[in-house]
Each structure stands twice: as structure tokens, then as C-alpha cells.
Design an enzyme around this catalytic site. Structure first.
Site, PDB file in Angstrom:
ATOM      1  N   LEU A 140     -20.576 -13.112  -8.584  1.00 14.96           N
ATOM      2  CA  LEU A 140     -21.630 -12.807  -7.640  1.00 14.96           C
ATOM      3  C   LEU A 140     -22.948 -13.161  -8.311  1.00 14.96           C
ATOM      4  O   LEU A 140     -23.081 -13.052  -9.529  1.00 14.96           O
ATOM      5  CB  LEU A 140     -21.628 -11.314  -7.279  1.00 14.96           C
ATOM      6  CG  LEU A 140     -20.375 -10.752  -6.594  1.00 14.96           C
ATOM      7  CD1 LEU A 140     -20.495  -9.238  -6.442  1.00 14.96           C
ATOM      8  CD2 LEU A 140     -20.147 -11.406  -5.239  1.00 14.96           C
ATOM      9  N   ASP A 141     -23.927 -13.590  -7.520  1.00 12.06           N
ATOM     10  CA  ASP A 141     -25.240 -13.872  -8.086  1.00 12.06           C
ATOM     11  C   ASP A 141     -25.784 -12.629  -8.777  1.00 12.06           C
ATOM     12  O   ASP A 141     -25.429 -11.498  -8.426  1.00 12.06           O
ATOM     13  CB  ASP A 141     -26.216 -14.308  -6.989  1.00 12.06           C
ATOM     14  CG  ASP A 141     -25.846 -15.661  -6.387  1.00 12.06           C
ATOM     15  OD1 ASP A 141     -25.167 -16.444  -7.076  1.00 12.06           O
ATOM     16  OD2 ASP A 141     -26.239 -15.925  -5.241  1.00 12.06           O
ATOM     17  N   LYS A 142     -26.665 -12.833  -9.726  1.00 11.76           N
ATOM     18  CA  LYS A 142     -27.227 -11.726 -10.498  1.00 11.76           C
ATOM     19  C   LYS A 142     -27.743 -10.600  -9.605  1.00 11.76           C
ATOM     20  O   LYS A 142     -27.468  -9.424  -9.844  1.00 11.76           O
ATOM     21  CB  LYS A 142     -28.357 -12.245 -11.388  1.00 11.76           C
ATOM     22  CG  LYS A 142     -29.078 -11.154 -12.169  1.00 11.76           C
ATOM     23  CD  LYS A 142     -30.199 -11.728 -13.016  1.00 11.76           C
ATOM     24  CE  LYS A 142     -30.934 -10.625 -13.770  1.00 11.76           C
ATOM     25  NZ  LYS A 142     -32.048 -11.161 -14.608  1.00 11.76           N
TER      26      LYS A 142
END
Length: 342
Positions: A140-142
Site C-alpha cells: 500500500l502507498d505510504k
């Protein structure tokens, strides 16, 4: 090999999927195309004793040998970062990733990631992902929060990667976006494009006319928010189901529709003078400024256990800053569906 001549990676992958070949363990292995490509690039796959390239042709009757290297010792220090575990057994674990936590180390971030936290909390992780990505099957993106599965064994890792590649994984996201996407009828809107690096900005992804990888998102509108019954909605709560999981897929697809994520400074409103930001009421602007990145949450993850075959289903509520904005938006509710019952 009795397959007709084709690209080496496709021919070998087909043989693996159909259970052909002799295996040292006595049982067929599981290997994704990306893993096989990496093994070929690293010189671990030979045809009749010679190293091959992924796009090489394989002659009928060739002897293919695949050597799976032992996991490289990880030179990462465990960090005592709190994690919320939703499930854990000897094969895998599921975590509720908080926003602001990068999944794995990179050349620009060498500490403070989910991987560092996992090394503190978990004794064993699969090694297929490499030195910097032990156990990491997907990411998942940061600044995206929510449910994420991690593998503890190589066998579970390979099987999970195959499930993702076959689109057998249920992935549902909640997002708060600008405006109101046009969704007619009861069926979700299918958004389809081919994603690749933006030629003008290599840090961003974009939909390409040629090249790229196919990306499919199904969008359902749950709630819309406006200043009055007759005013156009300034924001919406949407549900997104992923058929594929490309980098920044949801962010690019929503931006392409003209409804970027609130809080997304990469694809969304980058200045306070943009019309979509100016259309927000002061209360919503104040709540949006408290966001820790884009308002995107991986709410549901469902899949078959890679070893036992048991169907697993996990849900997580959005984090505090997401809910803070959502509650502020609901003071301007125009249409409410079944979002509250999810």
C-alpha cells in the site's frame, strides 16, 4: 519440454502451472511470472545447461533447470514500531497498516518501515521478496491505510502471488474524493486503462494510449456532499473494488475521471487556488488539512488461505483522521446509501 516454441518465461510458467517436470521436493512448485523473470535475469534458469533470457525461444525437448537461491541474510535492524495484527498463523499474517508507514525500505528510506516493524514482531518471514522486502506480497502507498497480508514462508508467498496475479483476491477501498463521479444505475462504474510511468514525471503514474499494464477498477458511489439540495456536490465517499493492483491505480483512475482524492498532493489539489479546493466549505478545508496524506483506506481484503484453502475475510475501519473528515462531510450529506452498514 513438449510445449511449442514460445517465450521462455511463458513456456516455463505454463509447465509449472500444469505440474510438468521433476521437482527436488517431490511436489510441483508455485512461481509467479515476475518471480520467474527475476530468476531468469539473475541467471538461475538454464536450458540444456545454458543460461537463457526471458524472451528466448525454447526448443522442444529442452531440459530446463530452475535453481531457487537461498534467501539472502537480511541486513536490516528490527524496530519496535507498534502494529495491529488482524490474523496470524505459521504461514502468514494480516496487519492493519497505519497511514504514514512505508511498506518496505528503499534507497531513499532505510529505516522506519513496515518491514523493520515486522522483523521486531515476527520470527520468520519469506525470503522470496529479497533482502529489502521479506514477506512482502503486495503493498500500500505510504499514506494509504488498511488491510495488508504478509507471508511467513516461501510456499505461502508463491501461492499468494499467484492469487493476486489471477485476480482471486477481494480488495475493497474507501476513498473521499472531490466532486461526484458519474455513476448511473445500480451497477458500479468500470474504469479501465493501461498504466505506466508518466513520461513528464517519472515519480507519477498515468494512463497511456500505448504500452503500460492493464488496470481495472470498479467504482461505487456511497455518499455525496453539497452545500444545499440544489448545489453540485463538492465531495463524495466512494467504494472501489480492484480487479488489478497497479501502482497508484486508484489515484490515477479517480484523477482521470476528474475526481482526485482529497489530501492527494501528487494527483489532487496542489494549490489552495484550485477550484475544487476553493469549493470546499471552511469546516471541510480545516478537516482535510488534518489528513496524513490522501483519503484512501484499504477496507476489505479477502482470499483463500494459500496452504489450508480456507476462505479468509478481513475488514478494518478507517483511521482517525479519515473518520474526522468523513464526519465533517456528513454534515453536508446529500445522498446516503449503505456506507454506514459496511
Amino acid at each position: 519440454m513438449d510445449s511449442p516454441p514460445d517465450r521462455a518465461d511463458l513456456t516455463i510458467l505454463k509447465a509449472i502451472e500444469t505440474g510438468k517436470g521433476r521437482w527436488e521436493s517431490g511436489k510441483p512448485i508455485s512461481c509467479s511470472r515476475s518471480q520467474l523473470k527475476r530468476l531468469i535475469e539473475d541467471g538461475h534458469v538454464t536450458s540444456d545447461g545454458k543460461q537463457i533470457k526471458a524472451n528466448a525461444k525454447i526448443r522442444t525437448g529442452s531440459e530446463i533447470i530452475i535453481l531457487f537461491p537461498a534467501p539472502v541474510k537480511m541486513d536490516l535492524l528490527p524496530e519496535d514500531i507498534p502494529l495491529e495484527f488482524l490474523f496470524q498463523d505459521e504461514h502468514l499474517l494480516v496487519v492493519n497498516k497505519p497511514p504514514g508507514l512505508t511498506v518496505h525500505p528503499s534507497s531513499t528510506q532505510k529505516e522506519g518501515t513496515l518491514v523493520h516493524a515486522l522483523l521486531h514482531h515476527v520470527k520468520n518471514l519469506s525470503g522470496i521478496g529479497g533482502v529489502l522486502r521479506p514477506g512482502i506480497v503486495h503493498r500500500l502507498d505510504k499514506d494509504t491505510s488498511g488491510v495488508l497480508v504478509v507471508s511467513k514462508t516461501d510456499q505461502a508467498h508463491r501461492a499468494l502471488v499467484e492469487s493476486f496475479s489471477r485476480h482471486d483476491i477481494e480488495r475493497v477501498y474507501w476513498a473521499l474524493c472531490y466532486g461526484s463521479p458519474k455513476v448511473t444505475g445500480s451497477l458500479p462504474l468500470k474504469v479501465e486503462s493501461y498504466l505506466g510511468r508518466n513520461p513528464k514525471d517519472r515519480k507519477k503514474m498515468t494512463s497511456l494510449k500505448t504500452g503500460g499494464r492493464k488496470a481495472v477498477t470498479y467504482l461505487k458511489k456511497l455518499e455525496t456532499y453539497s452545500k444545499s439540495e440544489t448545489a453540485a456536490p463538492f465531495a463524495s465517499l466512494v467504494e472501489l473494488r480492484l480487479e488489478t493492483g497497479r501502482t497508484h491505480q486508484i489515484r490515477v483512475h479517480l484523477t482521470g475521471l476528474g475526481h482526485s482524492l482529497i489530501g492527494d498532493t501528487v494527483y489532487g489539489a496542489v494549490t489552495e487556488k484550485q477550484p475544487k479546493w476553493m469549493a470546499l466549505p471552511p469546516l471541510i478545508k480545516e478537516a482535510a488539512q488534518k489528513l496524513k496524506g490522501q483519503a484512501l483506506h484499504a477496507r476489505v481484503l479477502g482470499f483463500k488461505h494459500p496452504i489450508t484453502g480456507k476462505q479468509l475475510h478481513f475488514e478494518s475501519s478507517p483511521p482517525e483522521h479519515f473518520n474526522y473528515l468523513l464526519e465533517a462531510l456528513r454534515k453536508y450529506s446529500k445522498v446516503t446509501t449503505d456506507a454506514g452498514n459496511k
